[in-house]
Design a protein around this motif. Sequence first.
Motif, short mmCIF file in Angstrom:
data_model
loop_
_atom_site.label_atom_id
_atom_site.label_comp_id
_atom_site.label_asym_id
_atom_site.label_seq_id
_atom_site.Cartn_x
_atom_site.Cartn_y
_atom_site.Cartn_z
N ARG A 1 19.13 1.43 -14.94
CA ARG A 1 18.97 2.49 -13.99
C ARG A 1 17.77 3.26 -12.70
O ARG A 1 17.24 4.39 -12.43
CB ARG A 1 18.39 3.84 -14.72
CG ARG A 1 19.44 4.66 -16.04
CD ARG A 1 19.43 5.27 -16.70
NE ARG A 1 20.01 6.13 -17.90
CZ ARG A 1 21.22 6.69 -17.97
NH1 ARG A 1 21.70 6.98 -16.68
NH2 ARG A 1 21.67 6.97 -19.29
N PHE A 2 16.97 2.04 -12.86
CA PHE A 2 15.52 2.03 -12.28
C PHE A 2 15.04 3.54 -12.62
O PHE A 2 13.87 3.83 -11.12
CB PHE A 2 16.23 2.30 -10.64
CG PHE A 2 16.90 1.13 -10.02
CD1 PHE A 2 16.05 -0.25 -9.33
CD2 PHE A 2 18.12 1.04 -9.25
CE1 PHE A 2 16.94 -1.16 -9.50
CE2 PHE A 2 18.40 0.41 -8.92
CZ PHE A 2 17.35 -1.00 -8.84
N LEU A 3 14.48 3.63 -13.38
CA LEU A 3 13.10 4.52 -13.89
C LEU A 3 11.95 3.83 -14.21
O LEU A 3 12.50 3.53 -15.72
CB LEU A 3 13.83 5.53 -14.80
CG LEU A 3 14.93 6.27 -14.37
CD1 LEU A 3 16.01 7.35 -15.40
CD2 LEU A 3 14.78 7.04 -12.90
N GLY A 4 10.83 4.22 -14.20
CA GLY A 4 9.70 3.30 -14.44
C GLY A 4 9.54 2.17 -14.25
O GLY A 4 8.96 1.56 -14.57
N ILE A 5 9.68 2.11 -12.66
CA ILE A 5 10.02 -0.01 -12.05
C ILE A 5 8.08 -0.02 -11.66
O ILE A 5 7.42 -0.43 -12.15
CB ILE A 5 10.82 0.12 -10.82
CG1 ILE A 5 11.76 1.24 -11.04
CG2 ILE A 5 10.48 -0.88 -10.12
CD1 ILE A 5 12.79 -0.08 -11.46
N CYS A 6 7.04 1.61 -11.87
CA CYS A 6 5.66 1.62 -11.46
C CYS A 6 5.10 0.99 -12.03
O CYS A 6 4.25 -0.25 -12.26
CB CYS A 6 5.15 2.46 -11.20
SG CYS A 6 5.82 3.46 -9.42
N PHE B 1 6.86 -1.24 -15.36
CA PHE B 1 7.66 -2.12 -15.30
C PHE B 1 6.39 -3.06 -14.31
O PHE B 1 6.45 -4.09 -14.73
CB PHE B 1 8.46 -1.84 -14.18
CG PHE B 1 9.71 -2.61 -14.70
CD1 PHE B 1 9.40 -3.84 -15.89
CD2 PHE B 1 9.67 -3.94 -13.82
CE1 PHE B 1 10.10 -5.44 -16.22
CE2 PHE B 1 11.23 -4.97 -13.64
CZ PHE B 1 10.82 -5.35 -15.10
N LEU B 2 5.66 -2.66 -12.71
CA LEU B 2 5.63 -3.65 -11.93
C LEU B 2 4.31 -3.95 -11.89
O LEU B 2 3.65 -4.93 -11.90
CB LEU B 2 6.01 -3.84 -10.71
CG LEU B 2 7.87 -3.58 -10.55
CD1 LEU B 2 7.04 -3.46 -8.57
CD2 LEU B 2 8.26 -4.97 -10.61
N ILE C 1 14.44 0.61 -17.64
CA ILE C 1 13.99 -0.11 -16.09
C ILE C 1 15.18 -1.01 -15.01
O ILE C 1 15.84 -0.64 -14.78
CB ILE C 1 13.27 -0.82 -17.24
CG1 ILE C 1 11.59 -0.25 -17.25
CG2 ILE C 1 13.00 -1.93 -15.92
CD1 ILE C 1 11.40 -0.71 -18.22
N LEU C 2 16.05 -2.04 -16.14
CA LEU C 2 16.60 -2.78 -15.31
C LEU C 2 18.04 -2.56 -15.03
O LEU C 2 18.99 -2.89 -13.61
CB LEU C 2 16.24 -3.83 -15.74
CG LEU C 2 16.02 -4.18 -16.43
CD1 LEU C 2 15.93 -4.97 -18.09
CD2 LEU C 2 15.15 -5.34 -15.05
N ASN D 1 5.13 8.27 -14.78
CA ASN D 1 6.03 7.36 -15.23
C ASN D 1 7.51 8.36 -14.69
O ASN D 1 7.44 9.16 -15.79
CB ASN D 1 6.14 6.88 -16.28
CG ASN D 1 6.47 5.81 -16.54
OD1 ASN D 1 8.26 5.49 -15.96
ND2 ASN D 1 6.50 4.79 -17.40
N CYS D 2 8.19 7.80 -13.65
CA CYS D 2 9.28 8.33 -13.29
C CYS D 2 10.62 8.35 -14.67
O CYS D 2 11.66 9.34 -14.65
CB CYS D 2 9.98 8.48 -12.10
SG CYS D 2 9.87 6.86 -11.47
#
Lengths: 196, 202
Positions: free
Chosen positions: A24-29, A31-32, A21-22, A116-117
């Motif tokens: 690679r920016f994967l799974g932000i949806c 996460f928020l 998440i923090l 989920n990306c």
Amino acid sequence: MGEFSQIVLLFISTVLVNNFILVRFLGICPFLGVSKQIETAFSMGLATTFVMTLTAAATWLINTFILEAFNLPFLRYVAFIIVIASLVQFVEMFIKKTSPVLYKALGIFLPLITTNCAIMGLALLIPLNGYSFIASVVFGFGAGVGFTLAIVLMAGLRENLEFGDVPQALKGVPITLIIAGILALSFMGFAGMISV
Amino acid sequence: MAVKFKELFSVFRNGIWKENPIMVLVIGMCPTLAVTNSAENGLAMGLATAFVLISSEIVISTIKNFIPANVRIPSFILIIATFVTFTDYFVKAFFPTIAASLSIFIPLIVVNCLILGRQEAFASKNPVHKSIADAVGMSIGFTWVLTLLGIIREFFGMGSVFGLQILGEWYNPMVIMLLPGGAFLTLGLMVGIYNHINREVE
């Protein structure tokens, strides 16, 4: 270096240094979206870890024995998304039958995982990095643990934020993003700890 | 005719500001944050997503009556995945440097919630011309936020915009703007400003 220590290093670097998440920016949806309470965040993390580990194994097998063996790289995205969607469906049915308690805890989160990306990203990163089967499974599990760690940390921060005095315009999404930014900065402290 | 055009225009305008996919709906966040370390990457990602969104909305709104309701989500995903594969090969063939810097985020358009969300919420319920208006509006809304975010991050992080050096030698680049932390902070402030403007207008 022995193969075993290589695997352990891969696990640690996936959880901390290259956190999905923090860093690679994967799974932000999710996460928020699902980080308002620690309890639900943990359930989401658990479900995601479970699906990620299975996805890593399944996509490695399909990529190696079908897509690469028959030279079909252009079918990769279509094949992966079908595997992930059916895997999620299968896991949901399996949990529903075997463990109603777990199903109640994870139930609503499972369908969300398909889009989920982080899962699709995991499936795409494995052939890109050329991992072996065992390394892929460890990579998938580590990614899930890293995801859970980040989302639970975030939920803890957001629970405390309830009592904070946030400027009107920053309420909701903006302050969440800013907190995530600070969290990402602190995770940068792990960078360079291990390079795999 | 005039009324119809007005309706189409309001659908089109919706995505650009009032229901902006990133600022309001908060979907499609992964590529938004990940690839916007330069203005060029942000714009390229926006255009790639726009192509997939527009083509899949056209196809899905055309054939929506033939897709059984039970299997509509898998069908949507397959149609989207096909267009994404097409985009991926196109970018790799004609823009290899952009393909290298966007890496896995082009294939990840498949799972971009924006694309699937619009199919489910709009294309599967509306006629083709309206779906095109919606897709173009949403695409512009998505692309301008990505490009602006890219411009801001590139400007502070490297002192340039679209690769064009603007600030001179004296400028000490804020490297943090190019790193993940900077992406979250900048977008957080952008959404904050967006909310503030909306409140002022009301």
